[in-house]
Design an enzyme around this catalytic site. Sequence first.
Site, PDB file in Angstrom:
ATOM      1  N   GLY A   1      26.574  15.644 -50.072  1.00 30.96           N
ATOM      2  CA  GLY A   1      26.335  13.935 -49.083  1.00 30.96           C
ATOM      3  C   GLY A   1      26.694  12.678 -50.115  1.00 30.96           C
ATOM      4  O   GLY A   1      25.536  11.900 -49.949  1.00 30.96           O
TER       5      GLY A   1
ATOM      6  N   TYR B   1      19.119  16.395 -51.385  1.00 30.00           N
ATOM      7  CA  TYR B   1      19.247  16.303 -50.057  1.00 30.00           C
ATOM      8  C   TYR B   1      18.820  16.591 -49.613  1.00 30.00           C
ATOM      9  O   TYR B   1      17.976  16.040 -48.148  1.00 30.00           O
ATOM     10  CB  TYR B   1      20.758  17.036 -49.757  1.00 30.00           C
ATOM     11  CG  TYR B   1      21.196  16.308 -48.573  1.00 30.00           C
ATOM     12  CD1 TYR B   1      22.415  15.961 -48.011  1.00 30.00           C
ATOM     13  CD2 TYR B   1      21.072  17.615 -47.730  1.00 30.00           C
ATOM     14  CE1 TYR B   1      23.113  15.477 -46.737  1.00 30.00           C
ATOM     15  CE2 TYR B   1      21.465  17.673 -46.098  1.00 30.00           C
ATOM     16  CZ  TYR B   1      22.736  16.656 -45.786  1.00 30.00           C
ATOM     17  OH  TYR B   1      23.016  16.869 -44.461  1.00 30.00           O
TER      18      TYR B   1
ATOM     19  N   HIS C   1      32.767  13.062 -59.158  1.00 34.07           N
ATOM     20  CA  HIS C   1      32.060  14.373 -59.443  1.00 34.07           C
ATOM     21  C   HIS C   1      32.026  15.082 -60.744  1.00 34.07           C
ATOM     22  O   HIS C   1      32.423  15.837 -60.650  1.00 34.07           O
ATOM     23  CB  HIS C   1      33.116  15.355 -58.086  1.00 34.07           C
ATOM     24  CG  HIS C   1      32.823  14.455 -56.778  1.00 34.07           C
ATOM     25  ND1 HIS C   1      31.537  14.356 -56.024  1.00 34.07           N
ATOM     26  CD2 HIS C   1      34.243  14.188 -56.076  1.00 34.07           C
ATOM     27  CE1 HIS C   1      32.494  13.718 -54.506  1.00 34.07           C
ATOM     28  NE2 HIS C   1      33.347  13.722 -55.132  1.00 34.07           N
TER      29      HIS C   1
HETATM   30  P1  A3P Z   1      27.486  19.495 -43.601  1.00 37.99           P
HETATM   31  O1  A3P Z   1      29.202  20.054 -43.266  1.00 37.99           O
HETATM   32  O2  A3P Z   1      26.652  19.923 -44.384  1.00 37.99           O
HETATM   33  O3  A3P Z   1      27.012  18.914 -42.358  1.00 37.99           O
HETATM   34  P2  A3P Z   1      30.018  14.343 -49.452  1.00 37.99           P
HETATM   35  O4  A3P Z   1      29.755  13.627 -48.542  1.00 37.99           O
HETATM   36  O5  A3P Z   1      29.170  15.224 -50.602  1.00 37.99           O
HETATM   37  O6  A3P Z   1      31.680  14.973 -49.205  1.00 37.99           O
HETATM   38  O7  A3P Z   1      29.291  15.943 -48.119  1.00 37.99           O
HETATM   39  C1  A3P Z   1      29.436  15.781 -47.072  1.00 37.99           C
HETATM   40  C2  A3P Z   1      28.306  16.902 -46.642  1.00 37.99           C
HETATM   41  O8  A3P Z   1      27.353  15.470 -46.396  1.00 37.99           O
HETATM   42  C3  A3P Z   1      28.618  16.985 -44.509  1.00 37.99           C
HETATM   43  O9  A3P Z   1      27.875  18.196 -44.879  1.00 37.99           O
HETATM   44  C4  A3P Z   1      28.189  15.728 -44.166  1.00 37.99           C
HETATM   45  O10 A3P Z   1      26.999  16.199 -42.604  1.00 37.99           O
HETATM   46  C5  A3P Z   1      27.180  14.952 -44.402  1.00 37.99           C
HETATM   47  N1  A3P Z   1      26.955  13.838 -44.190  1.00 37.99           N
HETATM   48  C6  A3P Z   1      27.569  12.885 -43.895  1.00 37.99           C
HETATM   49  N2  A3P Z   1      26.694  11.782 -43.899  1.00 37.99           N
HETATM   50  C7  A3P Z   1      25.583  12.020 -43.710  1.00 37.99           C
HETATM   51  C8  A3P Z   1      24.349  11.579 -43.372  1.00 37.99           C
HETATM   52  N3  A3P Z   1      24.498  10.079 -43.536  1.00 37.99           N
HETATM   53  N4  A3P Z   1      23.210  11.605 -43.285  1.00 37.99           N
HETATM   54  C9  A3P Z   1      22.782  12.763 -43.746  1.00 37.99           C
HETATM   55  N5  A3P Z   1      23.955  14.011 -44.007  1.00 37.99           N
HETATM   56  C10 A3P Z   1      25.340  13.121 -44.374  1.00 37.99           C
END
Ligand code: A3P
Length: 347
Positions: free
Chosen positions: A95, A240, A150
């Site tokens: 997230g 999250y 990260h």
């Molecule tokens: P999912 O693949 O489970 O949908 P990162 O940003 O670390 O790359 O993580 C991506 C994950 O965060 C994805 O999860 C994405 O859909 C989710 N994500 C992106 N924007 C978000 C938001 N505004 N609120 C909640 N989850 C979000």
Amino acid sequence: MSSQKDEEMFSNPYFMECYHTPKTKEQKVNELRARQHHEEEISSLPMHEGWRYLPLRLYKGFWFPEIILPGVLSLRHHLRPTSSDTFLVSFPKSGTTWLKALAFAINTRNPDLLLSRHPQDCSPTLEGFFAGPNVPDLDALPSPRLLSTHIPYSVLPKSVHDSPCRIIYLCREPKDTLVSSYHFFGRIDRPEAAPQPMPFLEVVELFCMGLSMYGPIWEHQLEYWQVSQSQPDKVLFLKYEDMKADPEANVRRMAEFMGRPFSAEEEMNGMVGEIVRLCSFEKLSRLEVNKVGVRGKAFGFAVKNSSFFRNGKVGDWREHLTKEMAKKLDDITRARLYQSGLTYSNS
Ligand code: A3P
């Protein structure tokens, strides 16, 4: 002069300034030498083909994408945090995009800026930022800076450990993180990668062995968890799942931790709700700026801007993992986190 590779990597206008600071000939030579030295060090590290998209190298107990490691080594040498910096840290696919958007909106108090700016452009991911041959000058970024990474806590440079800078860590339940990673990395377009994505079963096996980018996830999360317990002023540990359950409370926690609490007037004007609404998955994923375009070209691959938004659900692993897979992951989680106090609400 910045190299073309750097220019390409940061072809968004927000961080370009960091490559325009003039350098002496001696500085350039030293940077080049350090870079060669790092490349030699990296080539001697244990290697694994990873999930067939990006090879991994084992460095200080964690598996890093090989193409990012020059940036990790470089920033360990060059990073000089200040007391006003906030580091946004996560294991990939936890997230980060959401965290970046929220921290940016808190920092600027202008969430509308996100209508035309991808959250990934709100804060540079340091190891990618430093991965090019030209060392960026972070002093060119406006203060207070939001810096993302990260990198596990133990691998961060000592300058971060010793500085009064703050770290916000976003933790996500491992099974959901794994599923999110599988979908994301499967969508990376990389000509050199194997034409067929790795079967999910194999990905699960590798993830369990810690063989994923920045893995193992358990040690990654535990390190930040432990520092958040011993030094709560240093690390704010967010989950999250908690953020999804009560985003407003967590945005207030973030703002206070960042030294930018909401005033009574801002509270009355509904600023917190506005930030939460604009940074919600539903809102961000539908914005044009987040639906079009690709990034990552300087690393030889293309990631669609839209790939950072899949479905943003808690517990989506139920749709993808067999009972056996889930049990295996849960068993590892139980063993690794035993008596640490770190738990997840949705396992
Ligand atoms: P999912 O693949 O489970 O949908 P990162 O940003 O670390 O790359 O993580 C991506 C994950 O965060 C994805 O999860 C994405 O859909 C989710 N994500 C992106 N924007 C978000 C938001 N505004 N609120 C909640 N989850 C979000």
